[in-house]
Structure formats: structure tokens, C-alpha cells
Design a protein around this motif. Structure first.
Motif, mmCIF file in Angstrom:
data_model
loop_
_atom_site.group_PDB
_atom_site.id
_atom_site.type_symbol
_atom_site.label_atom_id
_atom_site.label_comp_id
_atom_site.label_asym_id
_atom_site.label_seq_id
_atom_site.Cartn_x
_atom_site.Cartn_y
_atom_site.Cartn_z
ATOM 1 N N THR A 1 -37.756 15.101 -33.088
ATOM 2 C CA THR A 1 -38.111 13.962 -33.847
ATOM 3 C C THR A 1 -39.652 14.521 -34.739
ATOM 4 O O THR A 1 -39.861 15.897 -34.618
ATOM 5 C CB THR A 1 -38.852 12.805 -33.386
ATOM 6 O OG1 THR A 1 -39.849 13.123 -32.506
ATOM 7 C CG2 THR A 1 -37.570 12.371 -32.587
ATOM 8 N N GLU B 1 -40.281 6.435 -32.513
ATOM 9 C CA GLU B 1 -39.864 7.879 -32.531
ATOM 10 C C GLU B 1 -38.842 8.019 -31.451
ATOM 11 O O GLU B 1 -37.656 8.773 -31.313
ATOM 12 C CB GLU B 1 -40.944 8.644 -32.362
ATOM 13 C CG GLU B 1 -41.867 8.814 -33.461
ATOM 14 C CD GLU B 1 -42.306 10.310 -33.988
ATOM 15 O OE1 GLU B 1 -41.448 11.239 -33.360
ATOM 16 O OE2 GLU B 1 -42.840 10.525 -34.630
ATOM 17 N N ALA C 1 -34.801 8.722 -31.928
ATOM 18 C CA ALA C 1 -34.144 10.100 -31.378
ATOM 19 C C ALA C 1 -32.874 9.746 -30.576
ATOM 20 O O ALA C 1 -31.897 10.557 -30.700
ATOM 21 C CB ALA C 1 -35.091 10.642 -30.619
ATOM 22 N N LYS D 1 -30.109 8.338 -33.043
ATOM 23 C CA LYS D 1 -29.746 9.665 -33.882
ATOM 24 C C LYS D 1 -28.614 10.393 -32.968
ATOM 25 O O LYS D 1 -27.465 10.713 -33.564
ATOM 26 C CB LYS D 1 -30.520 10.561 -34.204
ATOM 27 C CG LYS D 1 -30.405 11.665 -35.119
ATOM 28 C CD LYS D 1 -31.598 12.536 -35.746
ATOM 29 C CE LYS D 1 -32.479 13.107 -34.841
ATOM 30 N NZ LYS D 1 -33.651 13.881 -35.331
#
Length: 135
Positions: A46, A120, A124, A127
Motif C-alpha cells: 500500500t 489502508e 490492501a 485489492k
């Protein structure tokens, strides 16, 4: 009322906090486990963090933290570690079941609030889930 995605309506404080503890068994403590996660874990990058995620065979979600002295002074490093631990405690469901997650901090300057750290971390793992669905 909602605390970072957790509804507290109709629950007393003991019901809310029951599943939100951070036990010693949920921490990566052994240097061998840190090394294994770093070497064999899948990397997720990230903007401010690098996550190493490795299966642990224990059926537990565990987290370890690595914050270099190059990132911030001792006060800054300790604050970032507290924020990451709190984000883990409140958002355990986003971490893969039965895995060790080693969180290495690249830039502590951006991680100044619990909301940013939580975003964050969830970004992560989101994703990663999207890549797994496509692949």
C-alpha cells in the motif's frame, strides 16, 4: 451507534467488547515466525505499508509489526504500532483466517489516525481479494 463498522445498538458494553480483545495468542512473537512470514508470505503493498501474509496452520489470525527507526522517532513508531494494533483489534474479519500478517511500515507520516490505518489495511486485503477472483 456504529464503531468502525460494528453496530452497538441494543448491546451493552460487555457484549460489544467481548469479540474485540487482542489476545497474546493473536500476536506473532517468535523470531522464526517473523522470518517465515517475511520470506514465504505473499507481499501486499500500500502507500504506507507492506504486508506479508503467510498461512500459519493454527486457524488463528495473527499480526506482527515491524517499524524501522528510519521511519519515525520512538514516539512516532509507538503511535503507529498502537494504531495498527487497534485497527487489527477492531477489524479482525478483514484479515485472512489461519494466517500470519506481518505489517512493515514504509511511511509513518501518513498514518496519523485510526481511520487512515483501517482504510489502508482494508484496501490492501480488498485489492488481494479482487486479484484472487480474477485469477
Amino acid at each position: 451507534m456504529t464503531l468502525l463498522g460494528i453496530s452497538t445498538e441494543g448491546k451493552d458494553s460487555s457484549q460489544v467488547e467481548r469479540g474485540l480483545s487482542f489476545k497474546k495468542s493473536e500476536r506473532i512473537l517468535s523470531p522464526l515466525d517473523f522470518t517465515r512470514a517475511r520470506k514465504s508470505g505473499r507481499r501486499i503493498h500500500t502507500r504506507s505499508l507492506t504486508l506479508f501474509v503467510a498461512t500459519n496452520g493454527l486457524g488463528l489470525r495473527r499480526i506482527g509489526l515491524a517499524v524501522s527507526s528510519k521511519v519515525a522517532d520512538s514516539v512516532g513508531r509507538n503511535r503507529v504500532k498502537r494504531l495498527i494494533r487497534e485497527a487489527f483489534r477492531l477489524n479482525k474479519a478483514i484479515f485472512p483466517e489461519g494466517s500470519d500478517t506481518l505489517v512493515s511500515v514504509k511511511d509513518a507520516g501518513r498514518l496519523d489516525s485510526l481511520l487512515i490505518v483501517s482504510q489502508e489495511l482494508s484496501g490492501a486485503f480488498k485489492k488481494t481479494a479482487d486479484v484472487q477472483k480474477r485469477g
